[in-house]
Design a protein around this motif. Structure first.
Motif, PDB file in Angstrom:
ATOM      1  N   HIS A  39       0.864  -1.191   0.000  1.00 29.81           N
ATOM      2  CA  HIS A  39       0.000   0.000   0.000  1.00 29.81           C
ATOM      3  C   HIS A  39       0.897   1.237   0.000  1.00 29.81           C
ATOM      4  CE1 HIS A  39      -3.526   2.319   0.109  1.00 29.81           C
ATOM      5  NE2 HIS A  39      -3.520   2.621   1.397  1.00 29.81           N
ATOM      6  N   ALA A  40       0.777   2.031  -1.063  1.00 33.12           N
ATOM      7  CA  ALA A  40       1.686   3.155  -1.278  1.00 33.12           C
ATOM      8  C   ALA A  40       0.956   4.483  -1.184  1.00 33.12           C
ATOM      9  CB  ALA A  40       2.352   3.032  -2.647  1.00 33.12           C
ATOM     10  N   LEU A  41       1.707   5.482  -0.799  1.00 39.94           N
ATOM     11  CA  LEU A  41       1.257   6.870  -0.835  1.00 39.94           C
ATOM     12  C   LEU A  41       2.182   7.618  -1.774  1.00 39.94           C
ATOM     13  CD1 LEU A  41      -0.278   9.402   0.132  1.00 39.94           C
ATOM     14  CD2 LEU A  41       1.321   9.504   2.071  1.00 39.94           C
ATOM     15  N   ALA A  63      -2.719   2.143  -4.079  1.00 42.82           N
ATOM     16  CA  ALA A  63      -2.028   3.416  -3.870  1.00 42.82           C
ATOM     17  C   ALA A  63      -3.002   4.559  -3.675  1.00 42.82           C
ATOM     18  CB  ALA A  63      -1.113   3.717  -5.056  1.00 42.82           C
ATOM     19  N   ASP A  64      -2.658   5.440  -2.751  1.00 42.20           N
ATOM     20  CA  ASP A  64      -3.279   6.753  -2.631  1.00 42.20           C
ATOM     21  C   ASP A  64      -2.374   7.756  -3.320  1.00 42.20           C
ATOM     22  OD1 ASP A  64      -5.665   6.284  -1.095  1.00 42.20           O
ATOM     23  OD2 ASP A  64      -4.388   5.916   0.643  1.00 42.20           O
ATOM     24  N   THR A 106      -2.552   3.298   6.469  1.00 45.41           N
ATOM     25  CA  THR A 106      -1.128   3.120   6.754  1.00 45.41           C
ATOM     26  C   THR A 106      -0.435   2.657   5.482  1.00 45.41           C
ATOM     27  OG1 THR A 106      -1.560   0.849   7.511  1.00 45.41           O
ATOM     28  CG2 THR A 106      -1.459   2.581   9.190  1.00 45.41           C
ATOM     29  N   TYR A 107       0.875   2.900   5.406  1.00 53.01           N
ATOM     30  CA  TYR A 107       1.606   2.682   4.162  1.00 53.01           C
ATOM     31  C   TYR A 107       2.942   1.994   4.437  1.00 53.01           C
ATOM     32  CZ  TYR A 107      -1.748   6.258   2.846  1.00 53.01           C
ATOM     33  OH  TYR A 107      -2.909   6.961   2.661  1.00 53.01           O
ATOM     34  N   ASP A 108       3.298   1.094   3.532  1.00 53.31           N
ATOM     35  CA  ASP A 108       4.642   0.524   3.587  1.00 53.31           C
ATOM     36  C   ASP A 108       5.543   1.128   2.515  1.00 53.31           C
ATOM     37  OD1 ASP A 108       3.519  -0.693   1.375  1.00 53.31           O
ATOM     38  OD2 ASP A 108       3.755  -2.744   2.096  1.00 53.31           O
ATOM     39  N   ILE A 110       6.147   5.139   0.595  1.00 52.13           N
ATOM     40  CA  ILE A 110       5.827   6.538   0.310  1.00 52.13           C
ATOM     41  C   ILE A 110       6.756   6.985  -0.812  1.00 52.13           C
ATOM     42  CG2 ILE A 110       5.663   8.888   1.232  1.00 52.13           C
ATOM     43  CD1 ILE A 110       5.448   7.605   4.042  1.00 52.13           C
ATOM     44  N   HIS A 134       1.872   7.547   9.778  1.00 52.21           N
ATOM     45  CA  HIS A 134       1.089   6.566   9.027  1.00 52.21           C
ATOM     46  C   HIS A 134       1.976   5.592   8.259  1.00 52.21           C
ATOM     47  CE1 HIS A 134      -2.814   8.588   9.715  1.00 52.21           C
ATOM     48  NE2 HIS A 134      -2.046   9.666   9.819  1.00 52.21           N
ATOM     49  N   ALA A 135       3.294   5.706   8.427  1.00 49.64           N
ATOM     50  CA  ALA A 135       4.222   4.766   7.798  1.00 49.64           C
ATOM     51  C   ALA A 135       4.427   3.562   8.711  1.00 49.64           C
ATOM     52  CB  ALA A 135       5.563   5.452   7.531  1.00 49.64           C
ATOM     53  N   ALA A 139       8.730   0.667   6.567  1.00 50.67           N
ATOM     54  CA  ALA A 139       8.272   1.368   5.364  1.00 50.67           C
ATOM     55  C   ALA A 139       9.426   2.090   4.682  1.00 50.67           C
ATOM     56  CB  ALA A 139       7.173   2.362   5.726  1.00 50.67           C
TER      57      ALA A 139
END
Length: 219
Positions: A39-41, A63-64, A106-108, A110, A134-135, A139
């Protein structure tokens, strides 16, 4: 107010005319290390060229994508739709100022390509304070940026090039920043470590991965 809409459509060609393929190579340099992300930002990914490659390399990644430019998001959405319906279903677009946007997940992973240089140092503190909690542990934050090389002559040339770029973008978009902000020390203070670092054009461009260790203390 900064507005990147006027440069959205010609950006790819402006980029190629000024730096040829090197900005693209810098963006994609760390893809080989990102296959495990889920899950990426993405902050300010522009027209989506990197995101398309990231989704292709990670079949289950979601992804966001956050961008203050509606025109950039529209180009990105069009590009991802051409990758197929499954690709477009894996992304969520957020038309927002990254300093004000509130992550809900939450993200792994960025990602920020040539994005941090659009902020003053104090604004980066605000960005990191909002995003890094949120990482997830472990991450990775992928950063592509302009940099000042250690060699004195290369540094002299780099400062001239970077100064011209800031003035040009100031005229085109209203950007007020005129110098590269410091981002390394704020990331170090927040427990991240520089785990990959590649340089291009004698050090003018850098591609980095900063990694959050397990149970890192976030300030």
């Amino acid at each position: 107010m900064t507005n990147f809409d006027p440069v959205a459509r010609p950006y790819r060609w402006l980029e190629y005319m000024s730096f040829g393929p090197w900005l693209g190579r810098c963006r994609n340099a760390q893809l080989v290390h990102l296959s495990g992300a889920r899950h990426a930002l993405l902050l300010g990914d522009g027209d989506g060229r990197f995101l398309a490659r990231l989704l292709a390399a990670n079949p289950i990644l979601t992804a966001d994508v956050v961008d203050s430019s509606q025109a950039m998001l529209r180009l990105l959405d069009q590009r991802i739709r051409r990758c197929g319906p499954q690709a477009s279903h894996r992304i969520r677009l957020h038309h927002a100022d990254a300093l004000e946007w509130k992550p809900s997940g939450t993200y792994d992973l960025i990602v920020s390509h040539f994005f941090l240089d659009c902020f003053f140092s104090q604004q980066l503190e605000q960005l990191f304070a909002g995003v890094l909690p949120h990482a997830l542990p472990g991450a990775q934050w992928v950063i592509s940026e302009f940099a000042i090389p250690p060699n004195a002559f290369a540094a002299y040339l780099a400062r001239g090039i970077i100064g011209l770029l800031y003035r040009a973008f100031g005229l085109l978009t209203g950007l007020h920043v005129r110098a590269l902000p410091e981002y390394a020390n704020p990331l170090l203070r927040r427990g991240l470590a520089l785990t990959h670092d590649r340089r291009y054009l004698a050090g003018l461009l850098c591609s980095q991965i900063w990694t959050k260790p397990p149970r890192a203390k976030m300030l």
